[in-house]
Scaffold this motif. Structure first.
Motif, PDB file in Angstrom:
ATOM      1  N   TRP A  59       0.621  -0.660   0.361  1.00 42.02           N
ATOM      2  CA  TRP A  59       0.334   0.050   0.418  1.00 42.02           C
ATOM      3  C   TRP A  59       0.776   1.520   0.025  1.00 42.02           C
ATOM      4  O   TRP A  59       0.138   1.887  -0.947  1.00 42.02           O
ATOM      5  CB  TRP A  59      -0.820  -0.033   0.766  1.00 42.02           C
ATOM      6  CG  TRP A  59      -2.059   1.122   1.668  1.00 42.02           C
ATOM      7  CD1 TRP A  59      -3.256   1.324   0.313  1.00 42.02           C
ATOM      8  CD2 TRP A  59      -1.490   2.076   2.359  1.00 42.02           C
ATOM      9  NE1 TRP A  59      -3.772   2.602   1.123  1.00 42.02           N
ATOM     10  CE2 TRP A  59      -3.171   3.250   1.639  1.00 42.02           C
ATOM     11  CE3 TRP A  59      -1.322   2.341   2.796  1.00 42.02           C
ATOM     12  CZ2 TRP A  59      -3.014   4.426   2.709  1.00 42.02           C
ATOM     13  CZ3 TRP A  59      -1.117   3.809   3.744  1.00 42.02           C
ATOM     14  CH2 TRP A  59      -1.912   4.783   3.299  1.00 42.02           C
ATOM     15  N   LEU A  60       1.634   1.233   0.846  1.00 38.95           N
ATOM     16  CA  LEU A  60       3.048   2.250   1.251  1.00 38.95           C
ATOM     17  C   LEU A  60       3.575   2.926  -0.549  1.00 38.95           C
ATOM     18  O   LEU A  60       3.782   4.004  -1.063  1.00 38.95           O
ATOM     19  CB  LEU A  60       4.194   2.827   1.888  1.00 38.95           C
ATOM     20  CG  LEU A  60       3.387   2.162   3.174  1.00 38.95           C
ATOM     21  CD1 LEU A  60       5.105   2.009   4.521  1.00 38.95           C
ATOM     22  CD2 LEU A  60       2.723   3.831   3.676  1.00 38.95           C
ATOM     23  N   ARG A  61       3.989   2.103  -1.326  1.00 44.95           N
ATOM     24  CA  ARG A  61       4.286   2.004  -2.811  1.00 44.95           C
ATOM     25  C   ARG A  61       3.066   2.752  -3.456  1.00 44.95           C
ATOM     26  O   ARG A  61       3.903   3.043  -4.752  1.00 44.95           O
ATOM     27  CB  ARG A  61       4.782   0.530  -3.208  1.00 44.95           C
ATOM     28  CG  ARG A  61       6.279  -0.140  -2.198  1.00 44.95           C
ATOM     29  CD  ARG A  61       6.168  -1.200  -2.829  1.00 44.95           C
ATOM     30  NE  ARG A  61       7.593  -1.845  -1.998  1.00 44.95           N
ATOM     31  CZ  ARG A  61       7.854  -3.388  -2.035  1.00 44.95           C
ATOM     32  NH1 ARG A  61       7.898  -4.588  -3.132  1.00 44.95           N
ATOM     33  NH2 ARG A  61       9.346  -3.877  -1.693  1.00 44.95           N
ATOM     34  N   GLY A  62       2.632   2.297  -3.617  1.00 38.57           N
ATOM     35  CA  GLY A  62       0.958   3.131  -4.159  1.00 38.57           C
ATOM     36  C   GLY A  62       0.548   4.511  -4.032  1.00 38.57           C
ATOM     37  O   GLY A  62       0.403   4.850  -4.835  1.00 38.57           O
ATOM     38  N   ARG A  63       1.519   5.264  -2.622  1.00 35.03           N
ATOM     39  CA  ARG A  63       0.830   6.630  -2.230  1.00 35.03           C
ATOM     40  C   ARG A  63       2.291   7.156  -3.191  1.00 35.03           C
ATOM     41  O   ARG A  63       3.050   7.493  -2.461  1.00 35.03           O
ATOM     42  CB  ARG A  63       1.400   6.302  -0.693  1.00 35.03           C
ATOM     43  CG  ARG A  63       0.398   5.855  -0.222  1.00 35.03           C
ATOM     44  CD  ARG A  63      -0.783   6.369  -0.001  1.00 35.03           C
ATOM     45  NE  ARG A  63      -1.441   4.764  -1.206  1.00 35.03           N
ATOM     46  CZ  ARG A  63      -2.479   4.511  -1.555  1.00 35.03           C
ATOM     47  NH1 ARG A  63      -3.973   6.156  -1.429  1.00 35.03           N
ATOM     48  NH2 ARG A  63      -2.979   3.282  -2.280  1.00 35.03           N
ATOM     49  N   GLU A  64       1.991   7.357  -4.232  1.00 33.67           N
ATOM     50  CA  GLU A  64       3.099   8.675  -4.632  1.00 33.67           C
ATOM     51  C   GLU A  64       2.017  10.032  -4.480  1.00 33.67           C
ATOM     52  O   GLU A  64       0.999  10.907  -4.380  1.00 33.67           O
ATOM     53  CB  GLU A  64       2.626   8.471  -6.243  1.00 33.67           C
ATOM     54  CG  GLU A  64       3.710   7.081  -7.491  1.00 33.67           C
ATOM     55  CD  GLU A  64       3.624   6.759  -8.451  1.00 33.67           C
ATOM     56  OE1 GLU A  64       2.484   7.951  -8.873  1.00 33.67           O
ATOM     57  OE2 GLU A  64       3.330   6.255  -9.121  1.00 33.67           O
ATOM     58  N   TRP A  66       2.616  11.577  -1.772  1.00 26.82           N
ATOM     59  CA  TRP A  66       2.720  11.803  -0.150  1.00 26.82           C
ATOM     60  C   TRP A  66       4.048  12.426   0.324  1.00 26.82           C
ATOM     61  O   TRP A  66       4.968  12.473  -0.368  1.00 26.82           O
ATOM     62  CB  TRP A  66       2.641  10.624   0.452  1.00 26.82           C
ATOM     63  CG  TRP A  66       1.298  10.187   0.571  1.00 26.82           C
ATOM     64  CD1 TRP A  66       0.230  10.930  -0.004  1.00 26.82           C
ATOM     65  CD2 TRP A  66       1.292   9.251   1.929  1.00 26.82           C
ATOM     66  NE1 TRP A  66      -1.089   9.854   0.350  1.00 26.82           N
ATOM     67  CE2 TRP A  66      -0.810   9.403   1.086  1.00 26.82           C
ATOM     68  CE3 TRP A  66       1.237   8.137   2.874  1.00 26.82           C
ATOM     69  CZ2 TRP A  66      -1.267   7.913   2.481  1.00 26.82           C
ATOM     70  CZ3 TRP A  66       1.260   8.199   3.441  1.00 26.82           C
ATOM     71  CH2 TRP A  66      -0.561   7.789   3.818  1.00 26.82           C
ATOM     72  N   ARG A  70       5.270  11.067   6.494  1.00 19.53           N
ATOM     73  CA  ARG A  70       3.621   9.781   5.905  1.00 19.53           C
ATOM     74  C   ARG A  70       5.220   8.683   5.545  1.00 19.53           C
ATOM     75  O   ARG A  70       4.342   7.310   5.953  1.00 19.53           O
ATOM     76  CB  ARG A  70       3.140  10.617   5.434  1.00 19.53           C
ATOM     77  CG  ARG A  70       2.204  11.975   5.918  1.00 19.53           C
ATOM     78  CD  ARG A  70       1.593  11.733   4.708  1.00 19.53           C
ATOM     79  NE  ARG A  70       0.264  12.887   5.609  1.00 19.53           N
ATOM     80  CZ  ARG A  70      -0.765  13.574   4.985  1.00 19.53           C
ATOM     81  NH1 ARG A  70      -1.418  12.728   3.943  1.00 19.53           N
ATOM     82  NH2 ARG A  70      -1.527  14.652   4.949  1.00 19.53           N
ATOM     83  N   LEU A  71       5.950   8.434   4.203  1.00 19.01           N
ATOM     84  CA  LEU A  71       6.304   7.356   4.401  1.00 19.01           C
ATOM     85  C   LEU A  71       7.074   6.167   5.487  1.00 19.01           C
ATOM     86  O   LEU A  71       6.899   5.527   5.115  1.00 19.01           O
ATOM     87  CB  LEU A  71       6.706   7.943   2.678  1.00 19.01           C
ATOM     88  CG  LEU A  71       6.134   8.084   1.938  1.00 19.01           C
ATOM     89  CD1 LEU A  71       6.674   8.314   0.513  1.00 19.01           C
ATOM     90  CD2 LEU A  71       5.054   6.489   1.374  1.00 19.01           C
ATOM     91  N   GLY A  74       5.256   5.499   8.227  1.00 13.51           N
ATOM     92  CA  GLY A  74       4.998   3.958   7.409  1.00 13.51           C
ATOM     93  C   GLY A  74       5.920   2.771   7.309  1.00 13.51           C
ATOM     94  O   GLY A  74       5.309   1.882   8.650  1.00 13.51           O
TER      95      GLY A  74
END
Length: 469
Positions: A59-64, A66, A70-71, A74
């Motif tokens: 899920w974090l890899r898809g948070r472009e 951000w 935040r990353l 996570g």
């Protein structure tokens, strides 16, 4: 003479008795049941953590887009997923058990929940410490302290560590004092490092301060903060710094003789920062090294060249040696480019074409118009010099010269100008020395014909030859 504190044995005995008492209390049936619950909760947390960690990472890899914080948060949660899930499950079990039975029946589970929660908070908080080694020391120290505190072993453990001491007359140094000094000093150093990074970042954003003054101010702030952290840390645990001052003075004298070069570089670094002769971003030449200054250190200056090499030049070399600073007062740099044209070409037209060709190169400044002058009449050509200005020397000099040369080549070809090269023509003025041409001359016969030993020259009629350019 130093000696061991005699109270160490009684302190160790008291700590051991309390540990045995705690272990014996764990053998009660209702406490053994709670230990079984804790083991079960840990296994459940371990299984769920493996599944949840994989999903969270995906899920974090898809948070472009951000923010980085935040990353990073996570990633921290993903790395500590097992202990976080265990703490959540433990608190949930405690709430259920306290509603269904006596509070004492969930005492051990609540103790495990408090310890695990403290570990999670400590692990997240210590991530603010940038240095990895310091962060590990602070983390493990805080974990041990929190565990001893919740288990009730903090006081007997402190008495035992305080009994492990060495005395020298009136001076007493215990293991507890050393650990406190390390813990307090490490925390203060971590705080000083954090404040230093914060101040440096704020200074870097202030355009009203020159780059050299930003570096100097940041260095002074670092020295003051770290010195205060060391002094306050030692004073907080009861160290007497009077004798340390006398000792440090004597050590300083010895180090001054043994580390002359190091001290010279440190002083030279301060001089560079004060006189602003060199600052980050400047383009300099020192010997065969040409590049731009990446950073100013306490002992050396980092210079990055066009080919990606990073040279660490001692500050003393920059102060005592001859340095070419291409951007000391301004960013403008003039370059000279020499070339030749044929005698058959009009020098006025050649100069105009050369100037117009130079302006077509993007990096050549148009508002500082290039100039072209005749500098001599050579053997084979009229010699010129083309002078033009750039303002981005850090982007390289050879490449812009090459671009201007190519522009000159295209312009000369378009206008019919020629770039001559040396040519030699030998004319024999005496007809009697004429050589009959061969039908099929070879390389060997050509060499023989050119050999002066093959000619039979009359003594009264020497040959006359000249070189025509």
């Amino acid at each position: 003479m130093g000696g061991i504190d005699p109270g160490i044995f009684s302190a160790a005995e008291g700590l051991w008795r309390q540990v045995l008492t705690f272990l014996q209390s764990m053998l009660l049936p209702w406490r053994l049941a709670q230990l079984g619950i804790i083991v079960g909760l840990f296994l459940i947390a371990h299984v769920f953590a493996r599944f949840a960690s994989h999903r969270l990472t995906h899920w974090l890899r898809g948070r472009e887009g951000w923010p980085k914080w935040r990353l990073r948060l996570g990633i921290l949660i993903e790395q500590r997923m097992r202990i976080i899930l265990f703490a959540v499950l433990a608190w949930a079990v405690v709430l259920v058990m306290r509603q269904a039975t006596w509070p004492s029946r969930s005492q051990i589970v609540a103790l495990a929940a408090m310890i695990s929660t403290a570990w999670v908070l400590i692990g997240l908080t210590t991530r603010l410490i940038g240095n990895r080694f310091v962060r590990r020391i602070v983390t493990w120290t805080a974990w041990i302290w929190a565990t001893l505190y919740f288990l009730g072993f903090l006081d007997p453990a402190s008495r035992f560590l305080d009994s492990v001491a060495i005395t020298f007359g009136a001076f007493r140094l215990s293991a507890l004092t050393v650990l406190k000094a390390l813990a307090v000093t490490t925390l203060l150093f971590a705080g000083a490092r954090f404040l230093s990074a914060l101040v440096t970042g704020r200074l870097a954003q202030n355009e009203d301060i020159s780059p050299s003054m930003r570096v100097l101010t940041a260095k002074l702030v670092q020295v003051v903060l770290f010195t205060m952290a060391l002094v306050v840390g030692l004073k907080a645990v009861g160290f007497d710094l009077t004798g340390l001052a006398v000792f440090s003075g004597a050590v300083g004298v010895g180090l001054g003789f043994g580390l002359q070069k190091v001290v010279s570089n440190l002083v030279s670094g301060v001089i560079i920062l004060l006189d602003k002769s060199i600052k980050p971003g400047d383009v300099i030449s020192l010997g065969d090294t040409f590049g731009w200054i990446d950073s100013l250190g306490a002992r050396y200056v980092s210079v990055v060249t066009r080919d990606g090499k990073e040279y660490l030049i001692p500050n003393e070399d920059l102060v005592t040696g001859q340095v070419v600073n291409w951007s000391h007062t301004n960013e403008f740099v003039r370059l000279d480019l020499k070339f030749g044209a044929s005698y058959a070409d009009d020098p006025h037209e050649v100069s105009k074409v050369a100037i117009n060709a130079a302006v077509t190169v993007k990096r050549v400044l148009a508002h500082r118009k290039p100039v072209c002058w005749v500098i001599g009449f050579g053997d084979s050509s009229v010699d010129y010099v083309l002078r033009f200005w750039i303002k981005d020397a850090e982007a390289g000099l050879t490449n812009v010269r090459g671009q201007v040369y190519l522009a000159l080549w295209d312009a000369f070809k378009e206008n019919g100008f020629s770039i001559p090269f040396p040519q030699r023509e030998i004319r024999v003025l005496n007809p009697s020395l004429a050589i009959a041409p061969a039908t099929a001359p070879t390389a060997g016969t050509a060499v023989e014909a050119a050999d002066a030993s093959k000619f039979r020259m009359p003594k009264d009629d020497p040959p006359q030859d000249r070189d025509d350019a």
